[in-house]
Design a protein around this motif. Structure first.
Motif, mmCIF file in Angstrom:
data_model
loop_
_atom_site.group_PDB
_atom_site.id
_atom_site.type_symbol
_atom_site.label_atom_id
_atom_site.label_comp_id
_atom_site.label_asym_id
_atom_site.label_seq_id
_atom_site.Cartn_x
_atom_site.Cartn_y
_atom_site.Cartn_z
ATOM 1 N N GLY A 220 -9.283 5.722 -2.722
ATOM 2 C CA GLY A 220 -8.929 5.013 -0.561
ATOM 3 C C GLY A 220 -8.706 3.405 -0.935
ATOM 4 O O GLY A 220 -8.996 2.996 -0.358
ATOM 5 N N ALA A 221 -8.773 2.962 -2.615
ATOM 6 C CA ALA A 221 -8.466 2.185 -3.064
ATOM 7 C C ALA A 221 -7.458 1.569 -3.942
ATOM 8 O O ALA A 221 -6.801 2.669 -4.039
ATOM 9 C CB ALA A 221 -10.013 1.236 -3.264
ATOM 10 N N TYR A 222 -7.246 0.335 -3.741
ATOM 11 C CA TYR A 222 -5.796 0.223 -5.014
ATOM 12 C C TYR A 222 -5.676 0.643 -5.755
ATOM 13 O O TYR A 222 -6.987 1.001 -6.747
ATOM 14 C CB TYR A 222 -5.817 -1.554 -5.001
ATOM 15 C CG TYR A 222 -5.013 -2.022 -6.162
ATOM 16 C CD1 TYR A 222 -3.852 -1.567 -5.279
ATOM 17 C CD2 TYR A 222 -4.982 -2.488 -7.058
ATOM 18 C CE1 TYR A 222 -2.633 -1.821 -6.261
ATOM 19 C CE2 TYR A 222 -4.147 -2.305 -7.662
ATOM 20 C CZ TYR A 222 -2.720 -2.757 -7.680
ATOM 21 O OH TYR A 222 -1.351 -2.761 -8.719
ATOM 22 N N GLY A 223 -5.183 1.321 -6.875
ATOM 23 C CA GLY A 223 -5.002 2.507 -7.833
ATOM 24 C C GLY A 223 -4.629 3.343 -7.660
ATOM 25 O O GLY A 223 -4.714 4.385 -8.616
ATOM 26 N N GLY A 224 -5.165 4.754 -6.232
ATOM 27 C CA GLY A 224 -6.063 6.037 -6.502
ATOM 28 C C GLY A 224 -4.876 5.443 -5.239
ATOM 29 O O GLY A 224 -3.933 4.981 -5.026
ATOM 30 N N VAL A 225 -5.271 7.068 -4.943
ATOM 31 C CA VAL A 225 -4.311 7.446 -2.849
ATOM 32 C C VAL A 225 -5.546 7.144 -1.864
ATOM 33 O O VAL A 225 -5.826 7.318 -1.793
ATOM 34 C CB VAL A 225 -3.659 8.968 -3.510
ATOM 35 C CG1 VAL A 225 -3.453 9.386 -2.288
ATOM 36 C CG2 VAL A 225 -2.849 9.588 -4.636
ATOM 37 N N VAL A 226 -3.917 6.267 -1.336
ATOM 38 C CA VAL A 226 -4.662 5.442 0.025
ATOM 39 C C VAL A 226 -4.105 6.425 1.152
ATOM 40 O O VAL A 226 -2.872 6.141 1.255
ATOM 41 C CB VAL A 226 -4.026 3.647 0.380
ATOM 42 C CG1 VAL A 226 -5.316 3.644 1.516
ATOM 43 C CG2 VAL A 226 -5.156 3.295 -0.951
ATOM 44 N N ALA B 153 -5.085 -4.482 3.181
ATOM 45 C CA ALA B 153 -5.918 -5.141 1.962
ATOM 46 C C ALA B 153 -6.802 -4.397 0.941
ATOM 47 O O ALA B 153 -5.991 -5.170 -0.262
ATOM 48 C CB ALA B 153 -6.713 -5.854 2.904
ATOM 49 N N LYS B 154 -7.460 -3.311 1.035
ATOM 50 C CA LYS B 154 -7.903 -2.531 0.169
ATOM 51 C C LYS B 154 -6.837 -2.161 -0.701
ATOM 52 O O LYS B 154 -6.770 -2.003 -2.064
ATOM 53 C CB LYS B 154 -8.827 -1.677 0.744
ATOM 54 C CG LYS B 154 -10.441 -2.043 0.584
ATOM 55 C CD LYS B 154 -11.665 -0.550 1.103
ATOM 56 C CE LYS B 154 -12.525 -1.177 0.682
ATOM 57 N NZ LYS B 154 -13.220 0.624 0.859
ATOM 58 N N GLY B 155 -6.396 -1.280 -0.389
ATOM 59 C CA GLY B 155 -5.166 -0.637 -1.379
ATOM 60 C C GLY B 155 -3.706 -2.409 -1.593
ATOM 61 O O GLY B 155 -3.079 -1.480 -2.271
ATOM 62 N N GLN B 156 -3.728 -2.868 -0.934
ATOM 63 C CA GLN B 156 -2.919 -4.093 -1.210
ATOM 64 C C GLN B 156 -1.305 -3.834 -2.195
ATOM 65 O O GLN B 156 -0.793 -4.145 -2.141
ATOM 66 C CB GLN B 156 -3.218 -4.567 -2.980
ATOM 67 C CG GLN B 156 -4.873 -5.248 -3.496
ATOM 68 C CD GLN B 156 -4.547 -5.658 -4.910
ATOM 69 O OE1 GLN B 156 -3.614 -5.598 -5.606
ATOM 70 N NE2 GLN B 156 -5.847 -5.799 -5.230
ATOM 71 N N PHE B 157 -1.341 -3.737 -0.012
ATOM 72 C CA PHE B 157 0.511 -3.384 0.363
ATOM 73 C C PHE B 157 0.261 -2.872 1.462
ATOM 74 O O PHE B 157 -0.517 -3.238 2.336
ATOM 75 C CB PHE B 157 0.700 -1.751 -0.453
ATOM 76 C CG PHE B 157 0.100 -0.433 0.114
ATOM 77 C CD1 PHE B 157 0.375 0.119 1.466
ATOM 78 C CD2 PHE B 157 -1.222 0.373 -0.410
ATOM 79 C CE1 PHE B 157 0.050 0.983 2.005
ATOM 80 C CE2 PHE B 157 -1.553 1.017 0.583
ATOM 81 C CZ PHE B 157 -1.574 1.939 1.853
ATOM 82 N N TYR B 158 1.603 -2.918 1.794
ATOM 83 C CA TYR B 158 1.732 -2.807 3.498
ATOM 84 C C TYR B 158 2.854 -1.588 3.793
ATOM 85 O O TYR B 158 3.545 -0.994 3.001
ATOM 86 C CB TYR B 158 3.330 -3.889 3.248
ATOM 87 C CG TYR B 158 2.346 -5.436 3.849
ATOM 88 C CD1 TYR B 158 1.863 -5.780 4.906
ATOM 89 C CD2 TYR B 158 2.779 -6.719 3.156
ATOM 90 C CE1 TYR B 158 1.110 -7.377 4.737
ATOM 91 C CE2 TYR B 158 1.862 -7.646 2.837
ATOM 92 C CZ TYR B 158 1.230 -7.879 3.709
ATOM 93 O OH TYR B 158 0.843 -9.647 3.318
ATOM 94 N N VAL C 5 0.159 13.478 8.261
ATOM 95 C CA VAL C 5 -0.479 12.317 7.572
ATOM 96 C C VAL C 5 -0.232 11.361 6.564
ATOM 97 O O VAL C 5 0.522 11.733 5.681
ATOM 98 C CB VAL C 5 -2.586 12.620 7.555
ATOM 99 C CG1 VAL C 5 -3.239 11.671 7.095
ATOM 100 C CG2 VAL C 5 -3.033 12.910 8.266
ATOM 101 N N VAL C 6 0.010 10.020 6.785
ATOM 102 C CA VAL C 6 0.463 8.824 5.657
ATOM 103 C C VAL C 6 -0.135 8.809 4.194
ATOM 104 O O VAL C 6 -1.236 8.102 4.673
ATOM 105 C CB VAL C 6 1.345 8.137 6.612
ATOM 106 C CG1 VAL C 6 2.048 6.949 5.543
ATOM 107 C CG2 VAL C 6 2.026 8.312 7.708
ATOM 108 N N LYS C 7 0.093 9.433 2.944
ATOM 109 C CA LYS C 7 -0.780 8.919 1.884
ATOM 110 C C LYS C 7 0.270 7.987 1.472
ATOM 111 O O LYS C 7 1.641 8.255 0.996
ATOM 112 C CB LYS C 7 -1.086 10.453 1.102
ATOM 113 C CG LYS C 7 -2.056 10.891 2.096
ATOM 114 C CD LYS C 7 -2.626 11.984 1.538
ATOM 115 C CE LYS C 7 -3.724 12.854 2.344
ATOM 116 N NZ LYS C 7 -4.347 13.560 1.323
#
Lengths: 421, 166
Positions: free
Chosen positions: B49-55, B72-77, B144-146
């Motif tokens: 659920g955070a940057y570096g893993g599967v969000v 923000a937590k995953g650092q992506f759009y 669900v989008v991952k």
């Protein structure tokens, strides 16, 4: 005992001694700062901020460390220029020239690693930008970047890496290398003795006791430097912006000022040329310099001769003129890639400008030789001066004249760097 | 007892010396290799659920076509294009690594550092950025989008095959 002729202040400007004084000041203030600093992403910023109001004299010590660190980079570079322009890098001194280049490298690396430690917006983004420059270096760049950052992004691991480099590895390297630097000067019988055109080997120049003749002079220079730095530190506070925020980039974001020449080059030239070929060529030139030329007709004389002084000044004019013209061309006129669409940018923004620069250098060298009667040594010096002028102009433009969106702007029109909304 | 010529013999002393030197080199190699291994940059532990893993971004219905949502937590759009397909774009500018904000009014990513501009597909509209925004792999499981943020996918240009359709 030291040769009396080498004692004149304008012979060396005491720059080597000033570098040592700046280094010792950095050690002293750095050790003090270690007592206050907390090397973690969570605590670094607050510990540096606490220097301002909580630690007695904390701001002053931090200012001295900050401006001392910048002074060391500038002084070491000026020292290099002094050694080059008085021809004190050939023959027995060629090993020490290489040692000196490593010392300069470590001084810059020390400044750069210290840049990150306050962990504010300025530090975070300057180090992000500077290490991102490595993205453009083929093959070794991304690996080097990962090692420096301790991961894919600038983060807590980067801070601990930079901290260790800053407080242990680089100071130890400097402490080990500095005695070698001094010892090699002694091995070459002190700093270079001036020997003009047609004068024979000075042989045993008249000697005077090193103390007090040399020690008093060095002491005076040391005290003057310390007084100057103290005055600056009392008036000018080291910057501390908002805490580092990886989600918010400031506009514009800049690398530390001594890397702005490369960031500026990257605005104009293909990345392969700007951050790989040219820096490698510059490093090779610096290290090969003692072996590129035959022993000169003069030694220890500024700019070789009167004509050398004139031709070097011409080189500075040509270099700075060419650099300014290039910067303004790219800002105001269509770039070569727009004149010649369809060609690869490596050609239009890489080889083409390089070929133009080489042609200009060739024409300038020929003109110096034919019209000014310059010797090969003087032509080489003028060309090196032109390169130096290009580097200085690019650094100045990048650090002082680039505003929002990296467009040209007057320094007084720039918003505080990294202030953000 | 017959003595062999001196050149062909290796005395016990010499043999021990050679073995000693060899062992010295082995120790040196171990020290250097061990230091390198110790210092080698490690992959951050993937956090769920955070940057570096599967969000987990949320159900497909949460995102309207033409919308760009920031994580923000995953650092992506997460960009949902007009045709309903998804793209997960790294927020890191491909020029010098600044964080690119999404300008909702202009429907553009505008880098604050050096003025690179990208469209909602991440494609470069204005230099100096040398390539489009990097991608992360998008999967859609049971509506669900991952987004897998463990590896950035570099690309030279936008290609419709990069879009994940629900």
């Amino acid at each position: 005992m030291v040769p009396a002729r080498t004692l004149a202040f304008t012979h060396t400007f005491g720059l080597g001694g000033m570098c040592l004084v700046a280094f010792l000041l950095l050690v002293a203030t750095g050790v003090l700062l270690l007592f206050a600093y907390e090397p973690s992403a969570g605590g670094a910023y607050d510990s540096v901020a606490s220097l301002r109001y909580e630690v007695p004299l904390g701001q002053l010590v931090r200012n001295l460390h900050r401006w001392g660190g910048n002074a060391l980079v500038v002084l070491a570079f000026l020292h290099l220029l002094r050694v080059y322009y008085t021809g004190a890098y050939r023959g027995v001194r060629s090993t020490n020239w290489a040692v000196g280049l490593f010392l300069l490298l470590f001084a810059v690396a020390g400044n750069f690693t210290g840049y990150l430690l306050p962990w504010d917006q300025l530090a975070f983004w300057a180090v992000t930008i500077a290490t991102s420059l490595l993205d453009y270096v083929p093959w070794a760049g991304p690996l080097l970047q990962r090692i420096l950052r301790g991961g894919a992004e600038v983060g807590p691991r980067t801070l601990s890496t930079f901290y260790i480099l800053h407080i242990v590895i680089l100071p130890v390297a400097l402490v080990l290398l500095l005695p070698a630097h001094f010892w090699l000067v002694r091995k070459a019988q002190g700093v270079v003795v001036p020997r003009g055109q047609g004068e024979g080997d000075p042989g045993r120049a008249p000697l005077v006791p090193a103390s007090p003749a040399l020690t008093a002079r060095e002491g005076a220079v040391a005290l003057a430097l310390l007084a100057g730095l103290l005055a600056v530190a009392l008036v000018l506070n080291a910057p501390l912006e908002a805490p580092a925020n990886p989600g918010l980039s400031p506009n514009p974001a800049k690398a530390p000022w001594y890397f702005m020449g490369f960031q500026e080059l990257l605005v104009h030239l293909h990345p392969l040329v700007a951050v790989t070929l040219l820096p490698l060529a510059a490093a090779a030139l610096l290290f090969r310099l003692p072996h590129l030329s035959a022993p000169a007709a003069t030694e220890g004389v500024w700019f070789l001769s009167r004509r050398g002084r004139r031709t070097a000044a011409m080189g500075a004019l040509v270099g700075s003129g060419a650099a300014l013209a290039g910067v303004l061309w790219d800002e105001l006129l269509p770039r070569a890639s727009e004149w010649l669409p369809g060609l690869p940018t490596l050609l239009t923004a890489g080889l083409l400008p390089l070929a133009c620069a080489a042609a200009l250098a060739w024409a300038f060298a020929n003109w110096l030789r034919r019209r000014q009667g310059a010797t090969g040594e003087e032509v080489g010096q003028a060309l090196c001066t032109a390169l130096l002028a290009v580097f200085l102009v690019l650094t100045l433009v990048g650090a002082g004249f680039r505003g929002e969106g990296m467009h040209l702007a007057w320094p007084w029109a720039l918003q505080a760097q990294g202030a953000g909304p | 007892m017959t003595e062999r010529p001196a050149q062909q013999t290796v005395t016990r002393r010499e043999a021990m010396g050679r073995i000693g030197r060899l062992l010295g080199w082995v120790v040196a190699a171990e020290c250097i290799g061990g230091t390198a291994l110790f210092l080698w940059p490690r992959k951050a532990k993937p956090q769920e659920g955070a940057y570096g893993g599967v969000v987990t971004a949320g159900p497909v219905g949460n995102f309207a076509p033409g919308q760009v949502a920031a994580f923000a937590k995953g650092q992506f759009y997460l960009a949902r294009l007009e045709d309903g397909g998804f793209l997960a774009l790294s927020r890191r500018c491909t020029h010098l690594g600044c964080t690119v904000p999404w300008d909702e009014k202009a429907k553009r990513f505008v880098c604050p550092c050096h003025a690179s501009v990208f469209d909602e597909q991440g494609a470069v509209l204005s230099a100096p950025a040398p390539r489009p925004l990097d991608l992360y792999a998008v999967t859609i499981e049971a509506g669900v989008v991952k987004v897998d943020t463990s590896t950035r996918i570099l690309r030279d240009r936008f290609d419709p095959s990069q879009v994940v359709k629900p």
